[in-house]
Design a protein around this motif. Sequence first.
Motif, PDB file in Angstrom:
ATOM      1  N   ARG A  17       0.795  -1.053  -0.128  1.00  0.00           N
ATOM      2  CA  ARG A  17      -0.039   0.023  -0.094  1.00  0.00           C
ATOM      3  C   ARG A  17       0.989   1.130   0.148  1.00  0.00           C
ATOM      4  N   THR A  18       1.966   1.033   0.772  1.00  0.00           N
ATOM      5  CA  THR A  18       2.747   2.516   1.020  1.00  0.00           C
ATOM      6  C   THR A  18       3.485   2.601  -0.583  1.00  0.00           C
ATOM      7  N   ASP A  19       3.975   1.437  -1.209  1.00  0.00           N
ATOM      8  CA  ASP A  19       4.672   1.710  -2.323  1.00  0.00           C
ATOM      9  C   ASP A  19       3.730   2.267  -3.557  1.00  0.00           C
ATOM     10  N   ALA A  20       2.279   1.755  -3.524  1.00  0.00           N
ATOM     11  CA  ALA A  20       1.344   2.300  -4.127  1.00  0.00           C
ATOM     12  C   ALA A  20       1.125   3.909  -3.876  1.00  0.00           C
ATOM     13  N   VAL A  21       0.847   4.301  -2.801  1.00  0.00           N
ATOM     14  CA  VAL A  21       1.084   5.689  -2.627  1.00  0.00           C
ATOM     15  C   VAL A  21       2.097   6.388  -3.063  1.00  0.00           C
ATOM     16  N   PHE A  22       3.302   6.149  -2.880  1.00  0.00           N
ATOM     17  CA  PHE A  22       4.242   6.637  -3.269  1.00  0.00           C
ATOM     18  C   PHE A  22       4.305   6.809  -4.807  1.00  0.00           C
ATOM     19  N   ALA A  23       3.990   5.613  -5.464  1.00  0.00           N
ATOM     20  CA  ALA A  23       3.898   5.562  -6.884  1.00  0.00           C
ATOM     21  C   ALA A  23       3.090   6.548  -7.671  1.00  0.00           C
ATOM     22  N   TYR A  69      21.297   4.689  14.919  1.00  0.00           N
ATOM     23  CA  TYR A  69      20.347   4.376  13.705  1.00  0.00           C
ATOM     24  C   TYR A  69      20.781   4.992  12.537  1.00  0.00           C
ATOM     25  N   HIS A  70      21.143   4.337  11.546  1.00  0.00           N
ATOM     26  CA  HIS A  70      21.269   5.013  10.350  1.00  0.00           C
ATOM     27  C   HIS A  70      19.979   4.775   9.493  1.00  0.00           C
ATOM     28  N   MET A  71      19.375   5.994   9.154  1.00  0.00           N
ATOM     29  CA  MET A  71      17.801   5.818   8.347  1.00  0.00           C
ATOM     30  C   MET A  71      17.995   6.369   7.008  1.00  0.00           C
ATOM     31  N   ARG A  72      17.246   6.074   6.377  1.00  0.00           N
ATOM     32  CA  ARG A  72      16.954   6.630   4.944  1.00  0.00           C
ATOM     33  C   ARG A  72      15.489   6.671   5.038  1.00  0.00           C
ATOM     34  N   GLY A  73      14.793   8.018   5.156  1.00  0.00           N
ATOM     35  CA  GLY A  73      13.428   8.365   4.914  1.00  0.00           C
ATOM     36  C   GLY A  73      12.936   8.921   3.495  1.00  0.00           C
ATOM     37  N   GLU A  74      11.802   8.501   3.317  1.00  0.00           N
ATOM     38  CA  GLU A  74      11.065   8.938   2.261  1.00  0.00           C
ATOM     39  C   GLU A  74       9.993   9.301   2.625  1.00  0.00           C
ATOM     40  N   ILE A  75       9.392  10.617   1.973  1.00  0.00           N
ATOM     41  CA  ILE A  75       8.216  11.015   2.149  1.00  0.00           C
ATOM     42  C   ILE A  75       7.381  11.448   1.176  1.00  0.00           C
ATOM     43  N   ALA A  76       6.131  11.101   0.963  1.00  0.00           N
ATOM     44  CA  ALA A  76       5.657  11.281  -0.224  1.00  0.00           C
ATOM     45  C   ALA A  76       4.254  12.131   0.147  1.00  0.00           C
ATOM     46  N   ALA A  77       4.078  13.392  -0.773  1.00  0.00           N
ATOM     47  CA  ALA A  77       3.089  14.465  -0.543  1.00  0.00           C
ATOM     48  C   ALA A  77       2.462  15.007  -1.827  1.00  0.00           C
ATOM     49  N   THR A  78       1.388  15.821  -1.496  1.00  0.00           N
ATOM     50  CA  THR A  78       1.021  16.466  -2.655  1.00  0.00           C
ATOM     51  C   THR A  78       1.683  17.861  -2.765  1.00  0.00           C
ATOM     52  N   ARG A  79       1.441  18.507  -3.997  1.00  0.00           N
ATOM     53  CA  ARG A  79       2.326  19.736  -4.078  1.00  0.00           C
ATOM     54  C   ARG A  79       1.606  20.692  -3.118  1.00  0.00           C
ATOM     55  N   GLU A  80       0.441  20.445  -2.710  1.00  0.00           N
ATOM     56  CA  GLU A  80      -0.070  21.655  -1.576  1.00  0.00           C
ATOM     57  C   GLU A  80       0.436  21.302  -0.161  1.00  0.00           C
ATOM     58  N   GLY A  81       1.052  20.111  -0.136  1.00  0.00           N
ATOM     59  CA  GLY A  81       1.771  19.870   1.055  1.00  0.00           C
ATOM     60  C   GLY A  81       0.837  18.996   2.091  1.00  0.00           C
ATOM     61  N   LYS A  82      -0.047  18.267   1.615  1.00  0.00           N
ATOM     62  CA  LYS A  82      -0.716  17.078   2.081  1.00  0.00           C
ATOM     63  C   LYS A  82       0.351  15.962   2.257  1.00  0.00           C
ATOM     64  N   ILE A  83       0.589  15.670   3.388  1.00  0.00           N
ATOM     65  CA  ILE A  83       1.703  14.463   3.584  1.00  0.00           C
ATOM     66  C   ILE A  83       0.756  12.974   3.402  1.00  0.00           C
ATOM     67  N   LEU A  84       1.194  12.302   2.447  1.00  0.00           N
ATOM     68  CA  LEU A  84       0.639  11.018   2.278  1.00  0.00           C
ATOM     69  C   LEU A  84       1.188   9.820   2.725  1.00  0.00           C
ATOM     70  N   ALA A  85       2.519   9.616   2.682  1.00  0.00           N
ATOM     71  CA  ALA A  85       3.066   8.131   3.049  1.00  0.00           C
ATOM     72  C   ALA A  85       4.614   8.457   3.595  1.00  0.00           C
ATOM     73  N   LEU A  86       4.958   7.337   4.183  1.00  0.00           N
ATOM     74  CA  LEU A  86       6.366   7.546   4.504  1.00  0.00           C
ATOM     75  C   LEU A  86       6.935   6.109   4.421  1.00  0.00           C
ATOM     76  N   ARG A  87       8.225   5.972   4.141  1.00  0.00           N
ATOM     77  CA  ARG A  87       8.881   4.855   3.708  1.00  0.00           C
ATOM     78  C   ARG A  87      10.237   5.049   4.359  1.00  0.00           C
ATOM     79  N   VAL A  88      10.608   4.011   5.261  1.00  0.00           N
ATOM     80  CA  VAL A  88      11.816   4.011   6.006  1.00  0.00           C
ATOM     81  C   VAL A  88      12.569   2.751   5.923  1.00  0.00           C
ATOM     82  N   ASP A  89      13.898   2.778   5.819  1.00  0.00           N
ATOM     83  CA  ASP A  89      14.926   1.930   5.629  1.00  0.00           C
ATOM     84  C   ASP A  89      15.884   2.140   6.933  1.00  0.00           C
TER      85      ASP A  89
END
Lengths: 160, 789, 291
Positions: B173-179, B296-316
């Motif tokens: 589901r997260t990958d889909a939102v990011f896509a 903790y060595h973290m890689r974060g990804e954040i997905a959002a709309t251009r208006e700034g609505k945050i949609l999803a987070l992915r973390v490694d």
Amino acid sequence: MVQVHMTVNGEPVTADVEPRLLLVHFVRQTLGLTGTHWGCDTSNCGTCVLWLDGVPVKSCTVLTVMADGHAVRTVEDLERGGRLDPVQQGFMEEHGLQCGFCTPGMMLTARWLLDRNPDPTEAEIREAISGQICRCTGYENIVRAIRWAAAHPHAVEVPS
Amino acid sequence: MTVVGERPNPVGFGRMLRKEDVRFVRGKGQYVDDIQLPGMLHGAILRSPHAHARLVSVDTSAAEAHPGVRAVITGKTLEGLKLAWMPSLSHDVVAVLATDKVRFQGQEVAFVVADDHYTARDALELIQVEYEPLPPVIDARRALDPGAPVIRDDIAGKQDNHIFDWEAGDRARTDAVFAGAEVVVSQEMLYPRVHPAPMETCGAVAHLDKVSGKLTIWSTTQAPHAHRTLYALVAGLPEHKIRVVSPDIGGGFGNKVGIYPGYVLAIVGSIVTGRPVKWVEDRSENLMSTSFARDYHMRGEIAATREGKILALRVDVLADHGAFNNTAQPSKFPAGFFHIFTGSYDLQAAHCQVRGVYTNKAPGGVAYACSFRVTEAVYLIERMVDCLAAELHIDPAELRLRNLLRPEQFPYTCATGWEYDSGDYPRALRLAMEIAGYAELRREQAERRQRGELMGIGVSFFTETVGAGPKKHMDILGLGMADGCELRVHPTGKAVVRLSVQTQGQGHETTFAQIISEVTGIPPEDVEVVHGDTDNTPFGLGTYGSRSTPVSGAAAAVAAQRVRDKARIITSAMLECAPEDLEWEKGRWFVRGDPTRGKTIQEAAFAAHGSLELPEGVEGHLDASCVYDPPNLTYPFGAYICVVDVDRGTGKVTVRRFIAVDDCGPRINPMIVEGQVHGGLADGVGMALMEAMAFDEDGNHLGSSFMDYLLPTSMECPSWETGETVTPSPHHPLGCKGVGESATVGSPPAVVNAVLDAIGVRHADMPLTPAQVWRAMNGRPYRTDLAIP
Amino acid sequence: MRVPAAFEYERAESVPHALALLARHGSEARVVAGGHSLLPMMKLRLAQPACLIDINGLTGLSYIREEAGQLRLGAMTRHAELLASALAARHFPLLGDAERVIADPIVRNRGTIGGSLCQADPAEDLSAAFAAAKALAVIEGGGGIRTVPIAEFHRGPYETAVAPDELLTEVRLPIRPGAGSAYEKVERRVGDWAIAAVGAVVWLEGDVVQDVGIGLAAVGAPHFHAAEAEAALRGRAPDAAAIAAAAALAAEHARPTADQRGPVDYKRHLVGELTGRALRRAVARARGREG
């Protein structure tokens, strides 16, 4: 072993000590005055602060033999005649302590500061305690405690 | 407990001076190193100078011959006793003394017991150890490289340095939102290895009484009952013959949760010599060998709309757990509660994966006021939100306001499954902005920029998850995370309450008296709080993860309610009416409609111990107990704003202001709560600006004393500005949420965000020392886990 | 807690007595004054002298006075005393600047200027301040008293011109007209050793730098000294360009090494930045304007 004579909290003390015995250990172990603490090995933390001839020093970095012939004052001597030092009261009033480990050293430095500067500014207080680490309070309430003591210079009898 | 004047204490909640302070301000606290027993011996530990080496031989003959030495214990000695290894808190083992290899610099190799501390230290110099150095694994990012040296060859068949893989959330589901997202921002970041470094180091005095067979251990422990059970399991001693006493503790912050080899060695020393043995570590031992935090060595990804609505987070996440996996956290959660990284925002989806690896560094983890990795989670999300704000050119406070959970969404189940109990987030952030004068600060910043001056404003918003259990989900080594409480009211109406948790400076002797007082109306000065002694308190898991008020505080409240309920029955017998006819006002039951007819709780207590005939089935005396298994965690939250000035020429950061608005539910003692916040804010300044433990390529610890591991002083800390909102927890009997770690969790990203805001840089890793800030300004920040190149 | 190894202890009653004790115990002995450099090293067992000669009784070596056109500092002067000295501040404000950032107030109550100088830590602040002030070290030994320019006092890290049977007794700072001075330090945290620090003294004659001293701490400068930068500024008007040129030279010739305080490029940058700042403040002070 070397024989030393000194006054500790106004009482004469005589003891035979190894030259390497640190003053903090002499006070804590030989004399049983465990209000003086220690927290590092490198003169950084300041939990071992006591007075030597009226001046705060880090007792982990003073040899007992160096105190021979001198006057030591520890936290146990702040309360006199059933009256807490205003600094002690201030630390209670303003929550200037949590775990209590740095507190004796902080209070002794505060007393020294107030003796020389009865109405210190916040900046002067922060500078005075800058060689002593507190891990609990974030210093804010220690500053307030010392200001409280400055504003209440006269010790009040403590209801038992 | 009044010090000056005749100011009365509150009955129940309210500002009240601390009961424990009367001894601390006189220097009469009793810490472990203050304990002196007749015939007591002193122990000292020989430690490895190497990060990774085979132990070829240990020759103790010269040390044993040294005058005043009573015993020298090595790994071989312990093997004979089957004590060379002990179970870790995370289904691994930890070497008590090395037998085959040393696996980090500072690892325990031998233990000397001598007549005094100085002699024990001298004897360490006389032990001859032959090491065969091995290549170490220092960089966690290289730990799984093919051909990397295998650290844990003691584990049968182990071919690599992998510990675990763990994930949470819905990957697909997260990958889909990011896509489908309009904007994706990614950022790598390190939360460096840091240390709780309480001012009192860890230590123990162990005494095995050979006649009674009773082992007493005075030790620096935040969890005396869990320690007792573990000692029973490790040493095979019957649990009723073990008494753990935790006297005054000079700060814990998580450092004193685990069992360290030194404690076990003090016990072995006492068994071997038949005398009490004291062991207290020095500062280098504390920094080099006891529980670190983060890494903790973290890689974060954040997905959002251009208006700034945050949609999803992915973390490694790559988690460096050191040489043994000894993190202290609930069994089912190898990454602690990191999966609350969705933070305070309403996301559609989130996913994290965490990989744990061994390195040649000290074991431990999740210490230092982190609420089981919530610190890392909050840092991740709050940095990612700022990265997104920079990408979208939206003010970071405004971006947060657009995305914060709304009050009507509670209880709220986040994308990774946590059920947040209650909150009003926008109110807290708006209050913080109001105290800060946020708009005016931004105007000032713009003006200063015109003049070439670097001023930064950093915002963070955090949601904590504290008060573990519930025990069906949370245990440590099979021990469910519930806590007991026993309350007894004496005939004259004075009370004693016995707790399973242990203060390290949080003021339990006062706070718990106030809890009892709030519920029963007995004045807090009439309530004695007993804790830190397993022979005199009920079982429970101890104080860490901000769990004392949410769990043990609830246990105390329930026990107090039971006492109050029993007092009602007793009062009804005294007044010859039905219990249902009685009404409660604080401290007293009275007949409904006739307030003059009533009995105080003190009168009821005396009657309960007297000849009064009680209803059938009601026993005499006035006491109660409770084992509290929390139905959910509690979710304190807060909004923080930090203002910094950066010296463009030197990179030096000055924290000018720090505004902290905390919501931990009702405040039992506002003075104590504020003090807890202050301390955590200083932690945040420390971690953001100066604290970190790096290692050189040989595995040498580069922060092994207070000359190199820097803690903030009064000069780096501003005068904290605090505010509060109150949103009670719906499931805690008093609505309280806990606050011990909130500020430590919430403040580091505020400071980092402020510094990066000042210098206009997307990211640089903590600690933001002058050198790192200058390098970041020049586009070349360095890694802070390794030696500076 | 770490504790020192055993040693013999001698208490000196006078300077001649101290010298006699040093002569008797030879190179196995160390002099201890405030102890704040030596005792931590002994606790970590990085130093294990067989004998300690305690000179805390030599109170005659504790003074700050003006004599023969020099500011004279007794070796037993505590840091706190130097910080509090109006006389020192009047002639060399950089001493106050430096003292304010040396260790912390409690350590300064005990540590002595002689002890700091003799420890000769490459990051030691007073060494850089004295280098800038072109101080002289007075060393007493069995053969008498000798005076050593500060540039020859420091032989290298932890190494000084004081022989095992000698004692540093005094530091002399020549007082010359037209002086202004300042000390600039960047540290990771209050009380920490310098990442880099720069002391500057200028002696102005009209609008011209008649002489200048620039001392550097913690950046590998030989004898704590930025000779090239001094040479470039001497005889010039201390305008922005001249100061910038001197600062660049100081940076160029510094030899910092990387450690957890910072990488080489940053430390080198700091030398330039702080040299400029110290010189500007020194010039402003020389002109009677606090910088």
